[in-house]
Design a protein around this motif. Structure first.
Motif, PDB file in Angstrom:
ATOM      1  N   PHE A   1       0.841  -1.197   0.000  1.00 25.28           N
ATOM      2  CA  PHE A   1       0.000   0.000   0.000  1.00 25.28           C
ATOM      3  C   PHE A   1       0.879   1.251   0.000  1.00 25.28           C
ATOM      4  O   PHE A   1       0.662   2.191  -0.779  1.00 25.28           O
ATOM      5  CB  PHE A   1      -0.908  -0.020   1.239  1.00 25.28           C
ATOM      6  CG  PHE A   1      -1.765   1.189   1.420  1.00 25.28           C
ATOM      7  CD1 PHE A   1      -2.992   1.304   0.779  1.00 25.28           C
ATOM      8  CD2 PHE A   1      -1.367   2.216   2.262  1.00 25.28           C
ATOM      9  CE1 PHE A   1      -3.792   2.432   0.953  1.00 25.28           C
ATOM     10  CE2 PHE A   1      -2.163   3.343   2.446  1.00 25.28           C
ATOM     11  CZ  PHE A   1      -3.376   3.449   1.791  1.00 25.28           C
ATOM     12  N   TYR A   2       1.885   1.266   0.856  1.00 27.87           N
ATOM     13  CA  TYR A   2       2.810   2.398   0.932  1.00 27.87           C
ATOM     14  C   TYR A   2       3.518   2.621  -0.400  1.00 27.87           C
ATOM     15  O   TYR A   2       3.642   3.760  -0.871  1.00 27.87           O
ATOM     16  CB  TYR A   2       3.829   2.146   2.047  1.00 27.87           C
ATOM     17  CG  TYR A   2       4.905   3.197   2.156  1.00 27.87           C
ATOM     18  CD1 TYR A   2       4.733   4.320   2.961  1.00 27.87           C
ATOM     19  CD2 TYR A   2       6.106   3.057   1.448  1.00 27.87           C
ATOM     20  CE1 TYR A   2       5.728   5.286   3.049  1.00 27.87           C
ATOM     21  CE2 TYR A   2       7.092   4.021   1.534  1.00 27.87           C
ATOM     22  CZ  TYR A   2       6.900   5.126   2.338  1.00 27.87           C
ATOM     23  OH  TYR A   2       7.876   6.092   2.417  1.00 27.87           O
ATOM     24  N   LEU A   3       3.985   1.550  -1.013  1.00 24.89           N
ATOM     25  CA  LEU A   3       4.740   1.674  -2.256  1.00 24.89           C
ATOM     26  C   LEU A   3       3.893   2.223  -3.393  1.00 24.89           C
ATOM     27  O   LEU A   3       4.396   2.954  -4.253  1.00 24.89           O
ATOM     28  CB  LEU A   3       5.331   0.313  -2.644  1.00 24.89           C
ATOM     29  CG  LEU A   3       6.450  -0.206  -1.739  1.00 24.89           C
ATOM     30  CD1 LEU A   3       6.834  -1.626  -2.117  1.00 24.89           C
ATOM     31  CD2 LEU A   3       7.672   0.711  -1.815  1.00 24.89           C
ATOM     32  N   THR A   4       2.598   1.884  -3.432  1.00 24.16           N
ATOM     33  CA  THR A   4       1.750   2.417  -4.498  1.00 24.16           C
ATOM     34  C   THR A   4       1.560   3.923  -4.368  1.00 24.16           C
ATOM     35  O   THR A   4       1.235   4.587  -5.354  1.00 24.16           O
ATOM     36  CB  THR A   4       0.359   1.752  -4.493  1.00 24.16           C
ATOM     37  OG1 THR A   4      -0.334   2.085  -3.283  1.00 24.16           O
ATOM     38  CG2 THR A   4       0.463   0.249  -4.640  1.00 24.16           C
ATOM     39  N   LEU A   5       1.776   4.458  -3.165  1.00 22.09           N
ATOM     40  CA  LEU A   5       1.565   5.890  -2.926  1.00 22.09           C
ATOM     41  C   LEU A   5       2.755   6.736  -3.356  1.00 22.09           C
ATOM     42  O   LEU A   5       2.618   7.955  -3.511  1.00 22.09           O
ATOM     43  CB  LEU A   5       1.283   6.135  -1.442  1.00 22.09           C
ATOM     44  CG  LEU A   5      -0.014   5.515  -0.907  1.00 22.09           C
ATOM     45  CD1 LEU A   5      -0.040   5.579   0.616  1.00 22.09           C
ATOM     46  CD2 LEU A   5      -1.237   6.204  -1.491  1.00 22.09           C
ATOM     47  N   HIS A   6       3.943   6.087  -3.526  1.00 21.87           N
ATOM     48  CA  HIS A   6       5.193   6.785  -3.870  1.00 21.87           C
ATOM     49  C   HIS A   6       5.176   8.217  -3.333  1.00 21.87           C
ATOM     50  O   HIS A   6       5.138   9.190  -4.103  1.00 21.87           O
ATOM     51  CB  HIS A   6       5.454   6.762  -5.385  1.00 21.87           C
ATOM     52  CG  HIS A   6       4.255   7.089  -6.241  1.00 21.87           C
ATOM     53  ND1 HIS A   6       3.870   8.373  -6.531  1.00 21.87           N
ATOM     54  CD2 HIS A   6       3.345   6.291  -6.853  1.00 21.87           C
ATOM     55  CE1 HIS A   6       2.793   8.364  -7.293  1.00 21.87           C
ATOM     56  NE2 HIS A   6       2.455   7.119  -7.499  1.00 21.87           N
TER      57      HIS A   6
ATOM     58  N   LEU B   1      -0.541   9.859  -9.817  1.00 20.43           N
ATOM     59  CA  LEU B   1      -1.295   8.640 -10.107  1.00 20.43           C
ATOM     60  C   LEU B   1      -1.013   7.560  -9.056  1.00 20.43           C
ATOM     61  O   LEU B   1       0.137   7.317  -8.695  1.00 20.43           O
ATOM     62  CB  LEU B   1      -0.926   8.106 -11.491  1.00 20.43           C
ATOM     63  CG  LEU B   1      -1.377   8.933 -12.699  1.00 20.43           C
ATOM     64  CD1 LEU B   1      -0.926   8.252 -13.985  1.00 20.43           C
ATOM     65  CD2 LEU B   1      -2.883   9.115 -12.698  1.00 20.43           C
ATOM     66  N   VAL B   2      -2.076   6.948  -8.581  1.00 20.98           N
ATOM     67  CA  VAL B   2      -1.965   5.812  -7.666  1.00 20.98           C
ATOM     68  C   VAL B   2      -2.517   4.602  -8.400  1.00 20.98           C
ATOM     69  O   VAL B   2      -3.716   4.533  -8.683  1.00 20.98           O
ATOM     70  CB  VAL B   2      -2.758   6.056  -6.365  1.00 20.98           C
ATOM     71  CG1 VAL B   2      -2.693   4.829  -5.458  1.00 20.98           C
ATOM     72  CG2 VAL B   2      -2.225   7.289  -5.641  1.00 20.98           C
ATOM     73  N   THR B   3      -1.656   3.652  -8.711  1.00 23.37           N
ATOM     74  CA  THR B   3      -2.046   2.498  -9.517  1.00 23.37           C
ATOM     75  C   THR B   3      -2.047   1.236  -8.660  1.00 23.37           C
ATOM     76  O   THR B   3      -1.078   0.962  -7.949  1.00 23.37           O
ATOM     77  CB  THR B   3      -1.083   2.307 -10.700  1.00 23.37           C
ATOM     78  OG1 THR B   3      -1.055   3.517 -11.482  1.00 23.37           O
ATOM     79  CG2 THR B   3      -1.535   1.156 -11.582  1.00 23.37           C
ATOM     80  N   VAL B   4      -3.140   0.491  -8.752  1.00 22.16           N
ATOM     81  CA  VAL B   4      -3.269  -0.776  -8.034  1.00 22.16           C
ATOM     82  C   VAL B   4      -3.506  -1.867  -9.072  1.00 22.16           C
ATOM     83  O   VAL B   4      -4.476  -1.816  -9.830  1.00 22.16           O
ATOM     84  CB  VAL B   4      -4.457  -0.742  -7.043  1.00 22.16           C
ATOM     85  CG1 VAL B   4      -4.572  -2.075  -6.303  1.00 22.16           C
ATOM     86  CG2 VAL B   4      -4.292   0.398  -6.050  1.00 22.16           C
TER      87      VAL B   4
END
Length: 254
Positions: free
Chosen positions: A149-154, A161-164
């Motif tokens: 979750f943390y890494l997707t937030l960069h 952009l937040v990509t999942v």
């Protein structure tokens, strides 16, 4: 301004400003701390796992290899982790990131952990036995989800952009739920009626038009901030669930 999730090929995408992403990253960091670990330690562990997996020739049993490596590293480094003294209240700097819990506020570790790791039986003895068997693996899984979750937030990037990815959705939703559970514990949300009152209070601080932004009341207290965060994360999670449902229905129609 944070935007709802939308479907894309192989996943989902949303928009969030750097400030918003840093706040969410701070919440993830704080929750990892509550669960007894540290974000930097977990990021290092993750790098070691990825390095190990890069050297695996046979990818047919990749999940099993990943699980074995994760558990092994967890056991090796568990003794090296700093013991969290639940009687002390960490400062925002000590907790890292944004700092959900300030020094003048009681640290809600026990209540938060009760919600994150609830008893699995009403029988006290059985509940204790089940907790001894499952608490470590469940905690490990929650921390792994929070790291992703943390890494997707960069949070240090200017990319909004937040990509999942499709395969990350379950863990992402689980992390959002866990963060909301901790916020709920802090806000005293124990039933739907209290939850509704929190949502109503949050609307006082949320602008539905740029023209209203200058007329909104200030977020003067940690409770105000957590109220807005709780409502925002609930809406964001629902937007991801909605996008997942739409993609599922689209696949069925094809």
């Amino acid at each position: 301004m944070i935007m709802a999730f939308e479907m894309i090929r192989n996943g989902y995408v949303a928009n969030a400003s750097q400030e918003e992403r840093q706040v969410l990253a701070g919440l993830a960091r704080d929750l990892i701390f509550i669960l007894g670990s540290d974000l930097e330690i977990e990021l290092e562990r993750r790098e070691k796992i990825v390095e190990k997996l890069d050297n695996v020739d046979d990818f047919t049993d990749l999940d099993a290899v990943a699980e074995e490596e994760l558990f092994s590293l967890w056991e090796q480094e568990l003794a090296e982790l700093a013991v969290v003294d639940h009687l002390d209240t960490p400062s925002a700097e000590e907790a890292g990131g944004v700092g959900l819990w300030e020094p003048d506020m009681p640290y809600p570790v026990d209540d938060a952990l009760t919600r994150l790791l609830p008893d699995m039986s009403e029988d006290p003895q059985l509940a204790t036995e089940l907790r001894d068997l499952t608490a470590e693996s469940i905690t490990q899984a929650k921390i792994a989800n929070l790291v992703q979750f943390y890494l997707t937030l960069h949070p240090d990037s200017d990319n909004d952009l937040v990509t999942v990815k499709n395969e990350e959705v379950a863990g992402y939703l689980a992390s959002l739920t866990d963060i909301r559970l901790v916020l709920a514990a802090r806000l005293g949300v124990y039933d739907s009626e209290i939850g509704e009152s929190v949502y109503e209070r949050a609307t006082l601080f949320i602008s539905h038009s740029p023209l209203d932004a200058d007329n909104l009341p200030e977020l003067d207290s940690p409770e105000d901030i957590m109220t807005v965060l709780y409502a925002m994360l609930s809406w964001w999670q629902e937007s991801l669930l909605t996008a997942v449902r739409r993609k599922t229905l689209r696949k069925k129609e094809q």
